[in-house]
Write a protein that holds these residues in place. Structure first.
Motif, mmCIF file in Angstrom:
data_model
loop_
_atom_site.group_PDB
_atom_site.id
_atom_site.type_symbol
_atom_site.label_atom_id
_atom_site.label_comp_id
_atom_site.label_asym_id
_atom_site.label_seq_id
_atom_site.Cartn_x
_atom_site.Cartn_y
_atom_site.Cartn_z
ATOM 1 N N ASP A 471 -9.457 26.376 25.256
ATOM 2 C CA ASP A 471 -9.277 24.442 26.158
ATOM 3 C C ASP A 471 -10.778 24.918 25.913
ATOM 4 N N VAL A 472 -11.272 25.412 26.309
ATOM 5 C CA VAL A 472 -12.793 25.087 26.442
ATOM 6 C C VAL A 472 -13.618 24.353 25.289
ATOM 7 N N ALA A 473 -12.606 24.840 23.788
ATOM 8 C CA ALA A 473 -13.272 24.693 22.823
ATOM 9 C C ALA A 473 -13.043 22.220 22.767
ATOM 10 N N GLN A 474 -11.741 22.150 23.713
ATOM 11 C CA GLN A 474 -11.084 21.436 23.434
ATOM 12 C C GLN A 474 -11.883 19.875 24.518
ATOM 13 N N ARG A 475 -12.333 20.801 25.854
ATOM 14 C CA ARG A 475 -12.576 19.762 26.550
ATOM 15 C C ARG A 475 -14.286 19.803 25.471
ATOM 16 N N VAL A 476 -14.302 20.215 24.908
ATOM 17 C CA VAL A 476 -15.692 20.209 24.312
ATOM 18 C C VAL A 476 -16.002 19.520 23.162
ATOM 19 N N ASP A 477 -15.368 19.413 22.454
ATOM 20 C CA ASP A 477 -14.187 18.054 21.569
ATOM 21 C C ASP A 477 -14.670 16.616 22.366
ATOM 22 N N VAL A 478 -13.724 16.568 23.586
ATOM 23 C CA VAL A 478 -14.163 15.782 23.678
ATOM 24 C C VAL A 478 -15.026 14.975 24.368
ATOM 25 N N ARG A 519 -25.190 14.850 33.384
ATOM 26 C CA ARG A 519 -23.871 13.985 34.741
ATOM 27 C C ARG A 519 -25.350 13.726 35.459
ATOM 28 N N THR A 520 -26.451 14.130 35.284
ATOM 29 C CA THR A 520 -27.539 13.710 36.659
ATOM 30 C C THR A 520 -28.247 13.212 35.428
ATOM 31 N N ARG A 521 -28.273 13.282 34.329
ATOM 32 C CA ARG A 521 -29.179 12.087 33.749
ATOM 33 C C ARG A 521 -28.603 10.751 33.262
ATOM 34 N N LEU A 522 -27.766 11.065 32.931
ATOM 35 C CA LEU A 522 -26.592 9.749 31.657
ATOM 36 C C LEU A 522 -26.467 9.050 33.081
ATOM 37 N N ALA A 523 -26.223 8.122 32.727
ATOM 38 C CA ALA A 523 -25.785 6.639 33.349
ATOM 39 C C ALA A 523 -23.876 7.029 33.599
ATOM 40 N N SER A 524 -23.196 7.210 34.633
ATOM 41 C CA SER A 524 -21.829 7.697 35.312
ATOM 42 C C SER A 524 -21.251 6.403 34.400
ATOM 43 N N SER A 525 -20.300 7.245 34.339
ATOM 44 C CA SER A 525 -19.440 6.449 33.627
ATOM 45 C C SER A 525 -17.600 7.325 33.742
ATOM 46 N N PRO A 526 -17.082 6.804 34.265
ATOM 47 C CA PRO A 526 -15.067 7.509 34.341
ATOM 48 C C PRO A 526 -15.413 7.936 33.282
ATOM 49 N N ALA A 527 -15.185 8.105 32.287
ATOM 50 C CA ALA A 527 -14.814 8.613 30.896
ATOM 51 C C ALA A 527 -15.403 10.163 31.115
ATOM 52 N N LEU A 528 -17.056 9.880 31.151
ATOM 53 C CA LEU A 528 -18.088 11.637 30.917
ATOM 54 C C LEU A 528 -17.917 11.604 32.388
ATOM 55 N N THR A 529 -17.334 11.717 33.827
ATOM 56 C CA THR A 529 -17.251 12.155 34.437
ATOM 57 C C THR A 529 -15.909 13.927 34.646
ATOM 58 N N ASP A 530 -14.762 12.155 34.078
ATOM 59 C CA ASP A 530 -13.695 13.246 33.555
ATOM 60 C C ASP A 530 -14.343 14.342 32.632
ATOM 61 N N ALA A 531 -14.823 13.719 30.828
ATOM 62 C CA ALA A 531 -14.795 14.646 30.391
ATOM 63 C C ALA A 531 -15.875 15.955 31.054
ATOM 64 N N ILE A 532 -17.224 15.762 32.170
ATOM 65 C CA ILE A 532 -17.842 16.841 31.740
ATOM 66 C C ILE A 532 -17.177 17.666 33.186
ATOM 67 N N ASN A 533 -15.736 17.235 34.175
ATOM 68 C CA ASN A 533 -15.047 17.765 34.464
ATOM 69 C C ASN A 533 -14.358 18.716 33.705
ATOM 70 N N GLY A 534 -13.939 18.054 33.126
ATOM 71 C CA GLY A 534 -12.882 18.821 31.646
ATOM 72 C C GLY A 534 -13.564 20.096 31.355
ATOM 73 N N VAL A 535 -14.790 19.984 30.976
ATOM 74 C CA VAL A 535 -15.573 21.490 30.292
ATOM 75 C C VAL A 535 -15.796 22.209 31.301
ATOM 76 N N GLN A 536 -16.096 22.267 32.439
ATOM 77 C CA GLN A 536 -16.818 22.540 33.674
ATOM 78 C C GLN A 536 -15.495 23.717 34.496
ATOM 79 N N ASN A 537 -14.361 22.731 34.321
ATOM 80 C CA ASN A 537 -13.209 23.899 35.066
ATOM 81 C C ASN A 537 -12.346 24.727 33.455
ATOM 82 N N ALA A 538 -12.744 24.522 32.719
ATOM 83 C CA ALA A 538 -12.142 25.290 31.315
ATOM 84 C C ALA A 538 -12.704 26.529 31.339
#
Length: 592
Positions: A471-478, A519-538
């Motif tokens: 699951d972690v790998a899949q989230r990193v892939d996203v 998260r801190t340095r790149l321009a925020s976007s829903p897709a990026l936020t969701d992807a980062i949250n997905g990795v951290q939750n996994a």
């Protein structure tokens, strides 16, 4: 204690009683039976009592482990034999006999020897020893032996006279030993039998000078314990002194009736001359002792020189043998050596540096993509632990995710002493039924507490639930696919990479901290936020225990990942299963 012996009149006395359980000097596996029994010794005098060159006294010294129990002298009287009886608690004892011509047992003994006896509750153990005669046959004692893998038993050869009495063999008698299957029992030239694997063998002892031989059967039975812990200790490098310390730490606990601790250990010249300074590869069954300097574990087999501990097949062969010889309900494997995550510095820089299980004798090491084959031995590992640097990274965990339940290791390169084995194994020795998850977490806790996180810079340790690595790998892939679309700011990407928590290999970044930097340095976007949250939750689910120093590595979260500069990307990375299964390698090469 070793008694001096007369050069001309010394006799060899080595005797082990044929008892159930088979006494041994360092068994560590058969706890004494509560209750008591007795040892009955009868010395049969030979020669003329009036002849001063005939035996006139026997000193009897009895030990339990290294503790002196009794020390008495049996003096010759008018009777043809002298008896001695001791009431003893059940357990294993060492009886030492020394035969003297002097009535008061003064001077040099003319014969001496050790006898290992096991006292069984309510059962007298009888031992009759004559002091001379002509042998017409030989006897191996015990005649029938049943051992368990890891046990050591000294076999003995005695003469037998026409009356069926045991006789002592003259000093200098050469006994030639042989065994029908050396894969089951390793039989030394001195008659010491070392049980290696379940099975049954025939043992033969021959005395060519007498034209006599004898046979005995040795069986090695299957005993299923709760845990078997197999340590692949490759000390053919500058970590050799630490390997000696770690063996002594394991011996502080030792194997028990519920836990086997088995080590394949290779040493090398030039770093540590203690404990015989041998330079081969050996297999040991770890037993408990209180000597912090000397390794006293049961040596099962010396495999000689030429064993390549940097070859994955060597690891596989050790694990196959260990699982077959020491069956258990649960298994743990520890890979002990230098480590370098997925990389091998020697290949990249062409200098002498570290790889996974690096063998300085052969120049080889085990590559990460070779681990699945090495670990696939027909059992599922409950814990796979790396006592090595930099191994707790996603690329490594992904390679072995289907081979075990929990993976324990370090993101950073820890101090050379590595695991404090007397601490990390204590929970399972104290409670063999400890849940596997709790044991894995305790390895983390005990290691960090031992090194004191407030005073040590480079301590990290974590335990992973291997079933959640996919699951972690899949989230990193996203995340990689999102980054390929939205991460166009070169400065922001570089800042995230360079400021993320890094380790001794600077391209290894803590995965959680790297995503937080993004998260801190790149321009925020829903897709990026969701992807980062997905990795951290996994990650929060997969990392079941994590601890680290409070200084240089204080932004560690338990799992690292490869994040080089684009120009530093190594194409060998594509050999990894993680790279083939995800878009992470594409992201690494496409970073702006």
């Amino acid at each position: 204690m070793t008694l001096p012996r007369s050069r001309d009149f010394a006799l060899l006395l080595l005797l082990v009683l044929p008892l159930s359980g088979c006494g041994m000097f360092h068994s560590g596996t058969n706890p004494p039976i509560n209750g008591s029994g007795s040892l009955v010794l009868t010395v049969i005098w030979t020669g003329n009592r009036g002849d001063p060159s005939s035996p006139h006294a026997v000193r009897v010294t009895l030990y339990r482990a290294d503790k002196l129990i009794q020390d008495v002298v049996l003096s010759r009287a008018d009777t043809p034999s002298t008896g001695w009886t001791a009431q003893l608690e059940s357990g294993t004892y060492r009886l030492q006999l020394a035969v003297y011509n002097n009535q008061n047992a003064i001077g040099t003994p003319v014969a001496s020897g050790d006898i290992t006896v096991q006292i069984v509750q309510d059962t007298p153990q009888r031992l009759n020893v004559a002091t001379g005669g002509t042998p017409v046959a030989l006897a191996i004692l015990p005649e029938v032996v049943t051992l368990t893998p890891g046990q050591i038993l000294p076999l003995s050869v005695l003469g037998v006279d026409a009356q069926g009495r045991y006789l002592l063999l003259p000093a200098g008698t050469v006994v030639r030993w042989s065994v029908s299957d050396s894969n089951v029992v390793n039989l030394q030239s001195d008659g010491v039998a070392r049980a290696l694997a379940p099975g049954s063998v025939a043992v033969t002892a021959s005395v060519d000078s007498l034209g006599l031989s004898a046979n005995a059967s040795v069986g090695v039975q299957t005993v299923t314990r709760e845990w078997t812990i197999l340590v692949f200790m490759n000390a053919a490098n500058n970590l050799e002194p630490d390997s000696v310390d770690d063996m002594n730490e394991m011996e502080q606990l030792g194997s028990t009736a519920d836990v086997n601790i088995v080590v394949q250990w290779k040493r090398i010249a030039g770093y540590d001359s203690s404990n015989g300074d041998w330079r081969t590869t050996r297999r040991y069954y770890v037993t408990k002792d209180n000597d912090p300097e000397t390794v006293n574990a049961n040596l099962l087999v010396d495999m000689g020189t030429g064993v390549d501990m940097g070859n994955p097949n060597t690891l596989r062969e050790f694990l196959q043998w260990g699982v077959r010889s020491f069956p258990a309900r649960k298994y743990m494997v520890v890979i002990w050596n230098h480590g370098a995550g997925w990389r091998a510095y020697r290949d990249r820089l062409n200098i002498l540096a570290r790889g996974v299980s690096y063998d300085d004798n052969t120049g080889n090491h085990i590559r990460i993509w070779e681990l699945p084959l090495a670990l696939s031995v027909g059992v599922r590992w409950n814990i796979i632990a790396f006592d090595a640097s930099l191994m707790q990274m996603l690329e490594v965990a992904y390679e072995i995710r289907n081979l075990g339940d929990y993976i324990v290791g370090s993101e950073e390169s820890p101090p050379a002493p590595g695991y404090p084995y007397h601490r990390i194994l204590a929970p399972v020795i104290a409670n063999p039924n400890i849940p596997v998850r709790d044991f894995a977490a305790q390895i983390v806790t005990q290691t960090i507490n031992y090194y004191n996180p407030d005073s040590t810079d480079n301590i990290t340790q974590s335990a992973l639930d291997a079933s959640l690595i996919e699951d972690v790998a899949q989230r990193v892939d996203v995340l990689a696919q999102v980054l390929l679309r939205v991460a166009t700011d070169h400065a922001a990407v570089a800042a995230a990479r360079e400021n993320a928590q890094a380790y001794a290999e600077y391209t290894f970044k803590d995965l959680w901290d790297y995503t937080e930097q993004l998260r801190t340095r790149l321009a925020s976007s829903p897709a990026l936020t969701d992807a980062i949250n997905g990795v951290q939750n996994a990650l929060s689910q997969a990392v079941i225990a994590e601890a680290h120093s409070n200084r240089r590595v204080n932004r560690s979260h338990g799992l690292s990942i490869y994040v080089p500069r684009p120009s530093e990307f190594e194409t060998r990375y594509n050999l990894l299963a993680f790279a083939r299964a995800t878009h992470w390698d594409e992201w690494l090469q496409a970073q702006p």
